[in-house]
Scaffold this active site. Structure first.
Site, PDB file in Angstrom:
ATOM      1  N   CYS A  39       3.518  -2.940  34.667  1.00 34.97           N
ATOM      2  CA  CYS A  39       4.069  -1.586  34.646  1.00 34.97           C
ATOM      3  C   CYS A  39       4.821  -1.344  33.343  1.00 34.97           C
ATOM      4  O   CYS A  39       4.921  -2.234  32.491  1.00 34.97           O
ATOM      5  CB  CYS A  39       4.997  -1.347  35.829  1.00 34.97           C
ATOM      6  SG  CYS A  39       6.534  -2.294  35.736  1.00 34.97           S
ATOM      7  N   ASP A  62      -9.755  12.120  -1.656  1.00 31.67           N
ATOM      8  CA  ASP A  62     -10.777  11.082  -1.629  1.00 31.67           C
ATOM      9  C   ASP A  62     -10.240   9.725  -1.214  1.00 31.67           C
ATOM     10  O   ASP A  62     -10.983   8.772  -1.095  1.00 31.67           O
ATOM     11  CB  ASP A  62     -11.492  10.985  -2.974  1.00 31.67           C
ATOM     12  CG  ASP A  62     -10.569  10.516  -4.101  1.00 31.67           C
ATOM     13  OD1 ASP A  62      -9.422  10.130  -3.806  1.00 31.67           O
ATOM     14  OD2 ASP A  62     -11.002  10.547  -5.260  1.00 31.67           O
ATOM     15  N   ASP A 115      -8.049  18.684  -1.726  1.00 27.28           N
ATOM     16  CA  ASP A 115      -8.488  18.275  -3.053  1.00 27.28           C
ATOM     17  C   ASP A 115      -9.853  18.926  -3.332  1.00 27.28           C
ATOM     18  O   ASP A 115     -10.549  19.332  -2.405  1.00 27.28           O
ATOM     19  CB  ASP A 115      -8.597  16.740  -3.067  1.00 27.28           C
ATOM     20  CG  ASP A 115      -9.048  16.203  -4.408  1.00 27.28           C
ATOM     21  OD1 ASP A 115      -8.689  16.806  -5.426  1.00 27.28           O
ATOM     22  OD2 ASP A 115      -9.760  15.187  -4.416  1.00 27.28           O
ATOM     23  N   ASP A 168      -6.005  10.191  -4.832  1.00 24.68           N
ATOM     24  CA  ASP A 168      -4.950  10.998  -4.239  1.00 24.68           C
ATOM     25  C   ASP A 168      -4.054  10.192  -3.306  1.00 24.68           C
ATOM     26  O   ASP A 168      -3.376  10.768  -2.458  1.00 24.68           O
ATOM     27  CB  ASP A 168      -5.565  12.169  -3.473  1.00 24.68           C
ATOM     28  CG  ASP A 168      -6.317  13.109  -4.400  1.00 24.68           C
ATOM     29  OD1 ASP A 168      -5.719  13.588  -5.364  1.00 24.68           O
ATOM     30  OD2 ASP A 168      -7.513  13.337  -4.167  1.00 24.68           O
ATOM     31  N   CYS A 218       3.105   1.684   2.981  1.00 28.09           N
ATOM     32  CA  CYS A 218       4.420   1.049   2.869  1.00 28.09           C
ATOM     33  C   CYS A 218       5.384   1.971   2.125  1.00 28.09           C
ATOM     34  O   CYS A 218       6.551   2.119   2.503  1.00 28.09           O
ATOM     35  CB  CYS A 218       4.304  -0.287   2.134  1.00 28.09           C
ATOM     36  SG  CYS A 218       3.187  -1.488   2.889  1.00 28.09           S
ATOM     37  N   CYS A 241       7.525  -3.835  32.417  1.00 27.68           N
ATOM     38  CA  CYS A 241       7.048  -5.053  31.760  1.00 27.68           C
ATOM     39  C   CYS A 241       6.900  -4.814  30.258  1.00 27.68           C
ATOM     40  O   CYS A 241       7.265  -5.663  29.431  1.00 27.68           O
ATOM     41  CB  CYS A 241       5.707  -5.488  32.338  1.00 27.68           C
ATOM     42  SG  CYS A 241       5.697  -5.734  34.116  1.00 27.68           S
ATOM     43  N   CYS A 243       0.840  -1.186   0.000  1.00 31.18           N
ATOM     44  CA  CYS A 243       0.000   0.000   0.000  1.00 31.18           C
ATOM     45  C   CYS A 243       0.879   1.242   0.000  1.00 31.18           C
ATOM     46  O   CYS A 243       2.099   1.156   0.129  1.00 31.18           O
ATOM     47  CB  CYS A 243      -0.914   0.004   1.223  1.00 31.18           C
ATOM     48  SG  CYS A 243       0.014   0.130   2.775  1.00 31.18           S
TER      49      CYS A 243
END
Length: 867
Positions: free
Chosen positions: A123, A734, A535, A738, A18, A126, A15
């Protein structure tokens, strides 16, 4: 200067999100590098200066690998398919003159992300231990552990078994989260059990400690003779408190000690255990100890455990309210569905519904899965997904969504998406994931917590040595009290809760207002935006355009309109829908035969017909092909003066028709823009449409800074320019056309209905069609970050102030040391304070709109987008 392009195949690219992460890694080496990713093709193109020494082939490969996207060969090349019209055109607003859409997100987009439910954490220490264990697992590229939700989100190719083993290896337990509803129910049930258990333990401890502490003022025998027997009984009762209600403190400390680690349990166990052991030593050896060293602190051990357990119970009670938004989303999901199989109607569990099943929904019922209506007609209430208050009429062929409520009519629909793949499932998963994420501001707490507990233990030892060597009599008593108080008061519970609790509530409140936050980073960055790029089509305008004027220059109008219908009938973009509706419904034209269809990014479409080559799109598309537009120049000028978007058609190298398309401005756009400007943002409108239309829309909504006639790469470049000028840039689009610009912006806001691409490309997705959602998101982000800063300041300030007090710095002035009991109460109170402060976010309300309305209802129905 000529640029060198380095191309890589990146199998893990799914995508634009990425792509954004890879871009950031690459531009950390070379800020001038241009990075363009094509997730469908798993292709990454990097343009660099040929003389650049910062970024060569090896450096690029290493940067991609470090970012978690090692280059390689595609795993399934055979799966590549020819692009359709919708799949190939990603030009954004440049398609104001040409219909576009984009491919749905790859089905494997979440394949490398694993969510775990982690139990046993007490906590921030951890959290640090679990996170380090997960990050050290082979195949893991990143891991994020959230103390507030007790979850972990891991990215990489490590197996679930390996991740669970890694968590178990450091003394905790983990279970993969497969179903969000089941995980949330399990977590809620576990918290309810823990609350009851800790409350009961607290009561048991305090029943012993309070009378004992009160009796100290009236009856405090010496540990000899009958007095020794008395103290032995009290010691045994205190031991019972430590062994039963307080057992988990000691077992947790022992597990950590075996792994050479320390956490909150370590501090509490050491503090209360030391006090008990010293008291027992006094009971047995009191006569041989100096009189000043005969202090007994059984009541302190019991009281500290009781108060901490009470604080834990109150904290759990307060934390239980932080996931209300997620619970409300889960409540929208039906548990059963009425399915028609083999002609018989049967009610089955929701998990048993399969794609293509026929599902019947009766009046007033909630829809179980996404689908397409095959029988009946009814009005559906979609307000929980879109914010649109009016029910939407649904009839044959219309799409329906899980979680929406049927009106008075009966429907039968074919299931198209089931389980977690439904829109509601995606939204729920997104909210759950975002609530478990952490804003960058939380890194400070993580860094401190990683060394905090060992540091406190060292401070306690130094305190003990200082009192033993330099303190006043009774030195041993003072040493014991001061060291124990330091250990108990410094527990980092508040530190671990400071960021995740606020993030959980902030993300939940955003979901209530129709804003899906992708992660904590987006939530934090949105609070710092200085410029907002907007846009035009579907963002400032309704996204439901219609053809208002048409001029056919060729002789056969029906044939020309039939060619237009054929070119556009496969697209779901609003302009394509408008042209198709005009040609087929208004003019009665029948789609003609075409072949060799192709899409031109940023321009339009082209194909072949018996009449010659067809070109349909904006002026640039036709001019680049050498088409003379003079025959329609007067008409085009008149349309531009009316602020129309113009679509041209050329047949066989000659201009054949032009169409004027009007897309009304959203009724609430002007008030939303005014609200954003009032929030201090500089607004810039970007569009691929002509300048006249852009100016008209800008004037209508109150934006005087705009760029017209842009291609997709121009939008991307404009955002880069603003960023180089020092702006923190948000982009509203949108979410499909874009996607590259949304990914490039510091925060992308996808306005629409939450499609896969929108969620993947944007930092935030607006489920409602109003720009007021952007303002609400920014205001909520600012409120959340302020709340986190208050929590961190409180947590850090608490420890910075209380540790010296517990160590005895005020003893010369007061002549008294801080009691371990007060230390225990203060430690519990600090956690409760942080959680209570975070819960103030639940009262968040948007600042309102310029016209006095609220943003909880969209004034217009968002455009439908191709999934």
């Amino acid at each position: 200067m000529t640029q060198q392009t380095l191309t890589r195949t990146v199998p893990g690219m799914n995508c634009q999100g990425c792509v954004k992460r890879m871009r950031e890694a690459i531009q950390a080496l070379d800020a001038n590098a241009e990075v363009i990713g094509t997730p469908d093709e798993k292709r990454l193109d990097v343009s660099v200066d040929p003389d650049s020494t910062a970024l060569d082939d090896d450096a690029l490969d290493q940067a991609l690998t470090d970012a978690g996207f090692p280059p390689g060969e595609p795993e399934n090349e055979s799966k590549s398919q020819p692009e359709s019209d919708d799949a190939s055109r990603t030009s954004g607003d440049s398609v104001d003159a040409t219909p576009t859409a984009a491919p749905a997100a790859d089905a494997t987009a979440d394949a490398t992300t694993t969510r775990l439910a982690v139990s046993g954490m007490t906590c921030a220490g951890c959290v640090n231990s679990v996170q380090k264990a997960l990050q050290g697992t082979a195949g893991v590229t990143s891991a994020m552990v959230n103390f507030g939700t007790h979850t972990a989100e891991v990215t990489g190719n490590a197996s679930e078994d390996a991740l669970v083993s890694a968590v178990q290896g450091v003394g905790y337990d983990a279970k993969p989260i497969v179903d969000v509803r089941e995980a949330e129910e399990t977590r809620a049930a576990q918290e309810a059990r823990d609350y009851k258990k800790r409350l009961q333990g607290s009561v048991a401890a305090l029943v012993l400690a309070v009378p004992l502490m009160a009796s100290m003022f009236f009856f405090h025998p010496e540990p000899v003779g009958a007095g020794r027997l008395y103290w032995l009984v009290i010691g045994a009762l205190t031991l019972a408190v430590m062994a039963f209600p307080g057992r988990h403190f000691f077992t947790g400390a022992w597990k950590n000690a075996r792994r050479h680690q320390a956490n909150m349990d370590t501090l509490i166990a050491m503090g209360t255990g030391t006090a008990w052991l010293y008291s027992m030593a006094v009971v047995f050896f009191g006569p041989w100890l100096p009189e000043a060293a005969r202090g007994i602190y059984f009541e302190a051990s019991a009281m500290v455990i009781g108060l901490i357990l009470l604080g834990n119970a109150m904290e759990l009670k307060a934390r239980g309210r932080t996931s209300d938004a997620l619970k409300r989303l889960l409540d929208l999901q039906a548990r059963t569905a009425r399915v028609i199989r083999d002609g018989e109607e049967q009610e089955i569990d929701i998990d048993a519904v399969r794609e293509d099943d026929r599902v019947r929904v009766r009046p007033g019922e909630r829809l179980a899965v996404d689908g397409e209506v095959t029988e009946g007609e009814s009005y559906i209430d979609e307000s929980m997904l879109t914010g649109e208050p009016d029910p939407i009429n649904k009839t044959l062929g219309d799409d329906v969504s899980a979680g929406t409520v049927n009106g008075k009519g009966g429907l039968v629909y074919r299931a198209t998406r089931v389980g977690n793949d439904t829109r509601l499932g995606q939204i729920t998963r997104q909210v759950a994931s975002a609530q478990g994420s952490r804003p960058p501001i939380g890194d400070l707490a993580d860094k401190v917590s990683s060394v905090f507990v060992p540091s406190v233990m060292i401070i306690a030892v130094i305190t003990a040595l200082a009192w033993f060597n330099f303190g006043v009599e009774a030195r041993v008593i003072h040493m014991l009290v001061a060291a124990t108080s330091v250990l108990i008061i410094a527990c980092p519970c508040a530190l671990g809760l400071a960021t995740p609790i606020s993030t959980m509530i902030g993300v939940g409140k955003a979901a209530e207002h129709g804003v899906l936050v992708r992660n904590g980073e987006a939530l934090q960055t949105a609070s710092k935006l200085t410029a907002l790029v907007v846009d035009k089509t579907g963002t400032l305008t309704e996204g439901n355009p219609r053809v208002t004027e048409a001029e056919v220059l060729a002789d056969n109008e029906q044939h020309v309109l039939g060619l237009v219908a054929a070119l556009e009938r496969g697209s779901e973009h609003p302009l394509a829908t408008a042209l198709t509706a005009y040609c087929e419904e208004e003019k009665g034209a029948k789609a003609a035969a075409i072949r060799d269809f192709d899409s031109v990014t940023g321009g339009g479409v082209k194909a072949q017909s018996d009449a010659g080559e067809l070109l349909l799109g904006n002026a640039a598309l036709l001019e680049d092909a050498g088409i003379d537009l003079a025959a329609g120049s007067d008409s085009a000028q008149a349309l531009e003066d009316k602020a129309r978007t113009i679509v041209y058609l050329a047949i066989g190298g000659e201009l054949a028709a032009l169409f004027g398309v009007s897309d009304p401005v959203r009724i609430d756009a002007k008030s939303a823009i005014a609200r954003l400007q009032k929030d201090g943002l500089h607004l810039i409108m970007l569009t691929g449409d002509n300048r006249h239309t852009a100016r008209a829309v800008g004037d209508a909504v109150g934006i005087d800074d705009f760029r017209a006639g842009l291609k997709p790469e121009d939008k991307h470049a404009e955002i880069e320019r603003l960023q180089k000028e020092g702006h923190t840039v948000g982009m509203v689009g949108d979410g499909i056309n874009d996607a590259p610009a949304l990914a490039r912006a510091n925060v992308g806001f996808a306005i629409g209905q939450g499609t896969d691409v929108a969620i993947e490309s944007a930092g935030m997705t607006l489920m409602r069609g109003s720009l007021h959602g952007v303002a609400t998101a920014i205001e909520l982000s600012q409120a959340t970050l302020t709340n986190i800063k208050q929590n961190l300041a409180g947590a850090f300030g608490y420890n910075a102030l209380c540790i010296p007090i517990a160590a005895g710095v005020f003893y010369p002035l007061t002549g008294a040391l801080l009691s371990p009991m007060i230390a225990g109460a203060a430690m519990s109170l600090s956690s409760i304070t942080v959680v209570s402060n975070a819960n103030r976010l639940r009262l968040f309300a948007p600042r309102g709109t310029a016209d006095g309305s609220t943003d909880t209802q969209a004034h217009t129905q968002p455009k439908e987008e191709a999934a």
